[in-house]
Design a protein around this motif. Structure first.
Motif, PDB file in Angstrom:
ATOM      1  N   UNK A  37      21.138  33.855 -36.372  1.00 10.98           N
ATOM      2  CA  UNK A  37      20.151  33.678 -35.313  1.00 10.98           C
ATOM      3  C   UNK A  37      19.518  32.312 -35.477  1.00 10.98           C
ATOM      4  N   UNK A  38      19.313  31.631 -34.361  1.00 11.56           N
ATOM      5  CA  UNK A  38      18.628  30.340 -34.405  1.00 11.56           C
ATOM      6  C   UNK A  38      17.841  30.156 -33.119  1.00 11.56           C
ATOM      7  N   UNK A  39      16.760  29.428 -33.250  1.00  8.48           N
ATOM      8  CA  UNK A  39      15.994  29.070 -32.060  1.00  8.48           C
ATOM      9  C   UNK A  39      16.645  27.820 -31.482  1.00  8.48           C
ATOM     10  N   UNK A  40      17.142  27.941 -30.280  1.00  7.30           N
ATOM     11  CA  UNK A  40      17.843  26.839 -29.623  1.00  7.30           C
ATOM     12  C   UNK A  40      16.865  25.825 -29.060  1.00  7.30           C
ATOM     13  N   UNK A  41      15.783  26.332 -28.444  1.00  8.79           N
ATOM     14  CA  UNK A  41      14.848  25.413 -27.785  1.00  8.79           C
ATOM     15  C   UNK A  41      13.497  26.099 -27.619  1.00  8.79           C
ATOM     16  N   UNK A  54      26.013  38.712 -33.059  1.00 10.55           N
ATOM     17  CA  UNK A  54      26.125  40.081 -33.534  1.00 10.55           C
ATOM     18  C   UNK A  54      27.591  40.370 -33.841  1.00 10.55           C
ATOM     19  N   UNK A  55      27.811  41.241 -34.792  1.00  3.79           N
ATOM     20  CA  UNK A  55      29.172  41.596 -35.150  1.00  3.79           C
ATOM     21  C   UNK A  55      29.254  43.039 -35.588  1.00  3.79           C
ATOM     22  N   UNK A  58      35.654  44.332 -35.735  1.00  2.95           N
ATOM     23  CA  UNK A  58      36.375  43.129 -35.286  1.00  2.95           C
ATOM     24  C   UNK A  58      35.651  42.389 -34.168  1.00  2.95           C
ATOM     25  N   UNK A  59      34.586  42.967 -33.643  1.00  2.00           N
ATOM     26  CA  UNK A  59      33.876  42.345 -32.528  1.00  2.00           C
ATOM     27  C   UNK A  59      32.801  41.387 -33.027  1.00  2.00           C
ATOM     28  N   UNK A  60      32.733  40.218 -32.401  1.00  2.00           N
ATOM     29  CA  UNK A  60      31.682  39.236 -32.660  1.00  2.00           C
ATOM     30  C   UNK A  60      31.283  38.661 -31.309  1.00  2.00           C
ATOM     31  N   UNK A  61      30.008  38.690 -31.041  1.00  2.00           N
ATOM     32  CA  UNK A  61      29.503  38.178 -29.765  1.00  2.00           C
ATOM     33  C   UNK A  61      28.234  37.380 -29.999  1.00  2.00           C
ATOM     34  N   UNK A  62      28.087  36.315 -29.228  1.00  2.00           N
ATOM     35  CA  UNK A  62      26.878  35.490 -29.277  1.00  2.00           C
ATOM     36  C   UNK A  62      26.191  35.603 -27.921  1.00  2.00           C
TER      37      UNK A  62
END
Length: 164
Positions: A37-41, A54-55, A58-62
């Motif tokens: 997790x990161x703060x983008x802006x 999240x993962x 086998x699933x990984x999603x942003x």
């Protein structure tokens, strides 16, 4: 569409729980299935866009969400982009009169992918309970032993996941 609403009383001050939930960059340290997790802006002093990875197996999603902190008693999360059709989430915090925090938690979302929707549909209620429990355990790690008797969980409304 999976929807979950829950009210839970935890033996910590509302301000403590607010700060714990607001500190999104620490989620990978304790939240199940949160890989990064990161703060983008920053959009303002109490508003930011955060990317969450999240993962599960086998699933990984942003995905990205806009988080608005309404100090000291509410956090709203609005979906920006990623694998969902939509995602709505909020947290409300209030003192129960004894120094404990009453948390009102709500989440509603739908994945674009039928495969992901089917997978999470089968696990949704358990997954949400594990996530909420992770926040409560984290509070114990950060703030020490409970200040009041053991917490009580009372689901306010919980709908079984549905798929279209």
């Amino acid at each position: 569409m999976p929807t979950h609403a829950e009210q839970r009383i935890v033996p910590y001050a509302p301000e403590q729980i607010f700060e714990l939930v607001a500190d999104v960059e620490r989620y990978p340290q304790f939240l199940p299935w949160c890989l990064a997790c990161r703060i983008r802006r920053h959009l303002g002093p109490d508003q930011f866009v955060a990317d969450l990875m999240i993962g599960f197996k086998v699933f990984r999603e942003k995905f990205a969400s806009e988080v608005t902190l309404h100090r000291p008693d509410r956090i709203d999360v609005v979906y920006r982009d990623g694998p969902f059709r939509y995602l709505n989430n909020h947290w409300k915090f209030r003192d129960d009169g004894t120094g404990r925090c009453v948390i009102d938690f709500y989440i509603d979302f739908e994945f674009r992918s039928k495969t992901l929707q089917t997978l999470i549909g089968k696990l949704f209620n358990e997954a949400v309970q594990r996530m909420v429990n992770a926040f409560e355990r984290r509070a114990g790690q950060l703030y020490g032993p409970a200040l009041a008797p053991e917490s009580a969980a009372t689901p306010a409304a919980s709908a079984e996941p549905t798929s279209e």
